[in-house]
Scaffold this motif. Structure first.
Motif, PDB file in Angstrom:
ATOM      1  N   TYR A 261     -37.569  56.108  72.951  1.00 39.09           N
ATOM      2  CA  TYR A 261     -37.853  56.352  74.378  1.00 39.09           C
ATOM      3  C   TYR A 261     -36.896  55.599  75.287  1.00 39.09           C
ATOM      4  CZ  TYR A 261     -41.822  58.448  72.235  1.00 39.09           C
ATOM      5  OH  TYR A 261     -42.596  59.241  71.437  1.00 39.09           O
ATOM      6  N   ARG A 262     -35.689  55.402  74.811  1.00 36.56           N
ATOM      7  CA  ARG A 262     -34.688  54.686  75.617  1.00 36.56           C
ATOM      8  C   ARG A 262     -34.505  55.410  76.960  1.00 36.56           C
ATOM      9  NH1 ARG A 262     -30.666  52.677  71.680  1.00 36.56           N
ATOM     10  NH2 ARG A 262     -32.194  51.035  71.429  1.00 36.56           N
ATOM     11  N   GLY A 263     -34.425  54.636  78.013  1.00 34.44           N
ATOM     12  CA  GLY A 263     -34.249  55.272  79.327  1.00 34.44           C
ATOM     13  C   GLY A 263     -35.559  55.356  80.097  1.00 34.44           C
ATOM     14  N   LEU A 264     -36.673  55.161  79.383  1.00 38.02           N
ATOM     15  CA  LEU A 264     -37.967  55.171  80.059  1.00 38.02           C
ATOM     16  C   LEU A 264     -38.100  53.868  80.848  1.00 38.02           C
ATOM     17  CD1 LEU A 264     -40.508  57.116  79.785  1.00 38.02           C
ATOM     18  CD2 LEU A 264     -41.425  55.423  78.210  1.00 38.02           C
ATOM     19  N   GLY A 265     -38.342  53.962  82.146  1.00 37.98           N
ATOM     20  CA  GLY A 265     -38.477  52.750  82.963  1.00 37.98           C
ATOM     21  C   GLY A 265     -39.783  52.021  82.665  1.00 37.98           C
ATOM     22  N   HIS A 266     -39.875  50.761  83.099  1.00 40.58           N
ATOM     23  CA  HIS A 266     -41.086  49.976  82.841  1.00 40.58           C
ATOM     24  C   HIS A 266     -42.317  50.653  83.465  1.00 40.58           C
ATOM     25  CE1 HIS A 266     -43.705  46.562  82.219  1.00 40.58           C
ATOM     26  NE2 HIS A 266     -44.026  46.579  83.501  1.00 40.58           N
ATOM     27  N   GLY A 267     -42.160  51.090  84.709  1.00 39.08           N
ATOM     28  CA  GLY A 267     -43.293  51.716  85.404  1.00 39.08           C
ATOM     29  C   GLY A 267     -43.749  52.963  84.675  1.00 39.08           C
ATOM     30  N   GLU A 268     -42.788  53.784  84.237  1.00 37.57           N
ATOM     31  CA  GLU A 268     -43.143  55.018  83.521  1.00 37.57           C
ATOM     32  C   GLU A 268     -43.858  54.694  82.219  1.00 37.57           C
ATOM     33  OE1 GLU A 268     -39.252  57.170  85.356  1.00 37.57           O
ATOM     34  OE2 GLU A 268     -39.337  56.908  83.189  1.00 37.57           O
ATOM     35  N   ALA A 269     -43.358  53.669  81.524  1.00 42.39           N
ATOM     36  CA  ALA A 269     -43.997  53.268  80.258  1.00 42.39           C
ATOM     37  C   ALA A 269     -45.442  52.843  80.533  1.00 42.39           C
ATOM     38  CB  ALA A 269     -43.204  52.131  79.614  1.00 42.39           C
ATOM     39  N   VAL A 270     -45.657  52.096  81.610  1.00 40.64           N
ATOM     40  CA  VAL A 270     -47.022  51.674  81.959  1.00 40.64           C
ATOM     41  C   VAL A 270     -47.859  52.900  82.346  1.00 40.64           C
ATOM     42  CG1 VAL A 270     -48.389  50.352  83.647  1.00 40.64           C
ATOM     43  CG2 VAL A 270     -46.375  49.323  82.600  1.00 40.64           C
ATOM     44  N   GLY A 271     -47.220  53.868  83.008  1.00 41.31           N
ATOM     45  CA  GLY A 271     -47.917  55.109  83.355  1.00 41.31           C
ATOM     46  C   GLY A 271     -48.449  55.792  82.100  1.00 41.31           C
ATOM     47  N   TRP A 272     -47.593  55.960  81.084  1.00 43.96           N
ATOM     48  CA  TRP A 272     -48.039  56.568  79.818  1.00 43.96           C
ATOM     49  C   TRP A 272     -49.111  55.690  79.162  1.00 43.96           C
ATOM     50  CZ3 TRP A 272     -47.388  61.418  78.796  1.00 43.96           C
ATOM     51  CH2 TRP A 272     -46.259  62.100  79.280  1.00 43.96           C
ATOM     52  N   GLY A 273     -48.932  54.383  79.265  1.00 45.60           N
ATOM     53  CA  GLY A 273     -49.920  53.451  78.681  1.00 45.60           C
ATOM     54  C   GLY A 273     -51.278  53.605  79.343  1.00 45.60           C
ATOM     55  N   MET A 274     -51.287  53.841  80.662  1.00 43.69           N
ATOM     56  CA  MET A 274     -52.565  54.027  81.355  1.00 43.69           C
ATOM     57  C   MET A 274     -53.216  55.345  80.932  1.00 43.69           C
ATOM     58  SD  MET A 274     -52.139  52.409  85.171  1.00 43.69           S
ATOM     59  CE  MET A 274     -50.711  53.307  85.745  1.00 43.69           C
ATOM     60  N   LEU A 275     -52.384  56.382  80.730  1.00 40.44           N
ATOM     61  CA  LEU A 275     -52.939  57.670  80.284  1.00 40.44           C
ATOM     62  C   LEU A 275     -53.609  57.505  78.922  1.00 40.44           C
ATOM     63  CD1 LEU A 275     -50.185  60.275  81.319  1.00 40.44           C
ATOM     64  CD2 LEU A 275     -52.297  59.658  82.507  1.00 40.44           C
ATOM     65  N   LEU A 276     -52.917  56.781  78.025  1.00 42.28           N
ATOM     66  CA  LEU A 276     -53.495  56.573  76.697  1.00 42.28           C
ATOM     67  C   LEU A 276     -54.799  55.770  76.800  1.00 42.28           C
ATOM     68  CD1 LEU A 276     -52.527  56.921  73.509  1.00 42.28           C
ATOM     69  CD2 LEU A 276     -52.614  54.448  73.674  1.00 42.28           C
ATOM     70  N   ALA A 277     -54.796  54.750  77.649  1.00 40.76           N
ATOM     71  CA  ALA A 277     -55.995  53.921  77.802  1.00 40.76           C
ATOM     72  C   ALA A 277     -57.154  54.748  78.388  1.00 40.76           C
ATOM     73  CB  ALA A 277     -55.688  52.713  78.691  1.00 40.76           C
ATOM     74  N   LEU A 278     -56.835  55.673  79.298  1.00 40.84           N
ATOM     75  CA  LEU A 278     -57.896  56.525  79.855  1.00 40.84           C
ATOM     76  C   LEU A 278     -58.461  57.440  78.765  1.00 40.84           C
ATOM     77  CD1 LEU A 278     -56.467  57.525  83.372  1.00 40.84           C
ATOM     78  CD2 LEU A 278     -58.426  56.056  82.907  1.00 40.84           C
ATOM     79  N   ARG A 279     -57.576  58.011  77.929  1.00 46.43           N
ATOM     80  CA  ARG A 279     -58.046  58.871  76.825  1.00 46.43           C
ATOM     81  C   ARG A 279     -58.917  58.063  75.853  1.00 46.43           C
ATOM     82  NH1 ARG A 279     -57.701  63.099  79.286  1.00 46.43           N
ATOM     83  NH2 ARG A 279     -56.083  64.656  78.935  1.00 46.43           N
ATOM     84  N   LEU A 280     -58.466  56.844  75.492  1.00 42.25           N
ATOM     85  CA  LEU A 280     -59.258  56.004  74.583  1.00 42.25           C
ATOM     86  C   LEU A 280     -60.622  55.700  75.209  1.00 42.25           C
ATOM     87  CD1 LEU A 280     -56.522  53.487  73.310  1.00 42.25           C
ATOM     88  CD2 LEU A 280     -57.950  54.943  71.837  1.00 42.25           C
ATOM     89  N   SER A 281     -60.634  55.395  76.492  1.00 42.36           N
ATOM     90  CA  SER A 281     -61.893  55.070  77.173  1.00 42.36           C
ATOM     91  C   SER A 281     -62.854  56.257  77.097  1.00 42.36           C
ATOM     92  CB  SER A 281     -61.646  54.729  78.645  1.00 42.36           C
ATOM     93  OG  SER A 281     -60.693  53.716  78.762  1.00 42.36           O
ATOM     94  N   GLU A 282     -62.285  57.456  77.239  1.00 44.68           N
ATOM     95  CA  GLU A 282     -63.119  58.677  77.163  1.00 44.68           C
ATOM     96  C   GLU A 282     -63.629  58.893  75.746  1.00 44.68           C
ATOM     97  OE1 GLU A 282     -60.236  61.609  78.586  1.00 44.68           O
ATOM     98  OE2 GLU A 282     -61.960  62.655  79.452  1.00 44.68           O
ATOM     99  N   HIS A 283     -62.679  58.865  74.781  1.00 46.83           N
ATOM    100  CA  HIS A 283     -63.051  59.185  73.397  1.00 46.83           C
ATOM    101  C   HIS A 283     -64.064  58.195  72.834  1.00 46.83           C
ATOM    102  CE1 HIS A 283     -58.971  61.441  72.773  1.00 46.83           C
ATOM    103  NE2 HIS A 283     -59.771  62.012  73.656  1.00 46.83           N
ATOM    104  N   LEU A 284     -63.981  56.954  73.269  1.00 47.42           N
ATOM    105  CA  LEU A 284     -64.908  55.942  72.735  1.00 47.42           C
ATOM    106  C   LEU A 284     -66.216  55.911  73.531  1.00 47.42           C
ATOM    107  CD1 LEU A 284     -62.292  53.167  71.936  1.00 47.42           C
ATOM    108  CD2 LEU A 284     -63.503  54.631  70.325  1.00 47.42           C
ATOM    109  N   GLY A 285     -66.327  56.810  74.482  1.00 47.90           N
ATOM    110  CA  GLY A 285     -67.594  56.969  75.200  1.00 47.90           C
ATOM    111  C   GLY A 285     -67.846  55.925  76.273  1.00 47.90           C
ATOM    112  N   TYR A 286     -66.790  55.238  76.711  1.00 48.69           N
ATOM    113  CA  TYR A 286     -67.011  54.225  77.760  1.00 48.69           C
ATOM    114  C   TYR A 286     -67.010  54.857  79.140  1.00 48.69           C
ATOM    115  CZ  TYR A 286     -66.326  50.716  74.209  1.00 48.69           C
ATOM    116  OH  TYR A 286     -66.474  49.956  73.094  1.00 48.69           O
TER     117      TYR A 286
END
Ligand code: NAD
Ligand code: GLY
Length: 359
Positions: A261-286
């Protein structure tokens, strides 16, 4: 807006002042607190070109001379050699324990300048004038200073609090769009983990904020700073609670360090990280429901279309395992019980894969 940060002992209590047009008053504000006639200013070539003249004038009007120390632009200058050079410059100029160092710049300048101020003659006074959105809402508050080492980013550093943070959101007008967006991801993060009203404010005002509406940007910066100050007051030395600010950063960091993922900025990486965290929060029923879907859609909309994230799930998982957040083959994530209610959860490889598949 004025906010007091109480970061431990009384000597670490300081004011954060946020006001449009404040840059013009920095001289008077410094003069009101320090009986000095010279200030050392650390900045970089880019910020120097945009804002140094205005700062210099503000200080000169108050009878204070500037001694500029201008370094190159970029994370690669946040290193031991540059640190050493700045210390040398201070010594040549006979800076003493009463001297004041003012940083004018983003997180790189703030982190480096903070470490210089913390260590020159065992500590001199420090004022931050943050000029990126990341620096205004995050890095200028909380006393984390750092320089990078060949082995890892931010490996060398300490907690050292500024005496003042002087924030003028109008200086963000010259920030490149991509840098502004980096800060926007951090602002969204603060809203998601700290305060549903702030989250809604950003969501509803997103077009105006992205369009450069100065009043909205001032309000967003002020509200984000208010939340960051609360977190720092509760956990000044990052012993536990403050980890909520890592929302989106566990996976984000793995993406940033992955060659795929070279070229991905820090903010964009955090953006994807937040999306993953939202999916995990949903899947785990939180946490589920329309508001989570809306947050997901807002973050996804801010991210450029890229090749599918997470094609190398195994490698990303291994990167996270090697990170300090891993315990017994599981990885610690900050997830959400609801907006404004973060929770720390250890996640298995299976849960991670499932969330990644639904990004
Ligand atoms: P940065 O300091 O590199 O600034 C980003 C870019 O914007 C640079 O090219 C800079 O020259 C330019 N710039 C800055 N102000 C400008 C302005 N007003 N107009 C035009 N251009 C301007 O990056 P950043 O995102 O501000 O900070 C990232 C750094 O901060 C990293 O080193 C990170 O580790 C650190 N950080 C520290 C903390 C902390 O708590 N100490 C928190 C977050 C990030
Ligand atoms: N930027 C994260 C923190 O201050 O803890």
């Amino acid at each position: 807006m004025r906010l007091r940060v109480s970061a431990g002992p009384r000597s670490a209590t300081y004011m954060v002042e946020i006001r449009r047009g404040l840059l013009a008053d920095v001289g008077a504000m410094v003069r009101g607190k320090w009986k000095i006639d010279r200030v050392f200013v650390l900045t970089n070539t880019t910020v120097h070109a945009h804002w140094y003249a205005a700062l210099n004038k503000a200080l000169a009007d108050a009878g204070i001379r500037c001694y500029p120390m201008v370094i190159g632009d970029g994370e690669r200058y946040k290193n031991v050699a540059v640190y050493h050079r700045i210390i040398g410059r201070l010594a040549e100029e006979h800076a003493d324990r009463q001297s004041l160092l003012l940083t004018l710049g983003g997180g790189v300048i703030g982190d480096l300048g903070g470490f210089v101020a913390a260590t020159y003659m065992r500590g001199i006074d420090l004022v931050h004038v943050p000029t990126t959105l990341v620096a205004q809402i995050d890095s200028s508050i909380g006393g984390k200073t750092a320089i990078d080492h060949a082995r890892a980013k931010n490996m060398i550093g300490c907690f050292y609090h500024p005496r003042r943070v002087l924030t003028d959101p109008d200086v963000l007008a010259t920030l490149p769009k991509r840098e502004f967006r980096n800060g926007l991801f951090e602002a969204i993060k603060i809203g998601l983990v700290c305060n549903p009203e702030l989250h809604a404010f950003i969501q509803l005002g997103l077009d105006k904020i992205r369009g450069g509406n100065k009043r909205r940007i001032f309000q967003m910066v002020s509200r984000c700073v208010r939340e960051k100050v609360k977190v720092v007051d509760r956990d000044p030395c990052d012993r536990g609670f403050r980890a909520i600010l890592n929302f989106g950063h566990t996976f984000g960091h793995a993406l940033e360090t992955s060659a795929d993922y070279r070229g991905l900025g820090h903010g964009e990486a955090v953006g994807w990280g937040m999306l993953l965290a939202l999916r995990l929060s949903e899947h785990l029923g939180y946490c589920a429901g329309a508001h989570v879907q809306e947050s997901y859609a807002m973050i996804r909309h801010l991210l450029p279309q890229k090749k599918r994230i997470g094609e190398n799930a195994g490698r990303l998982w291994q990167t996270m395992l090697h990170d300090k957040k891993a315990v017994d083959g599981r990885v610690n994530f900050i997830l959400l019980k609801s907006i404004g209610k973060p929770i720390k959860i250890t996640v298995t490889r299976r849960m991670f894969n499932k969330a990644l598949d639904t990004l």
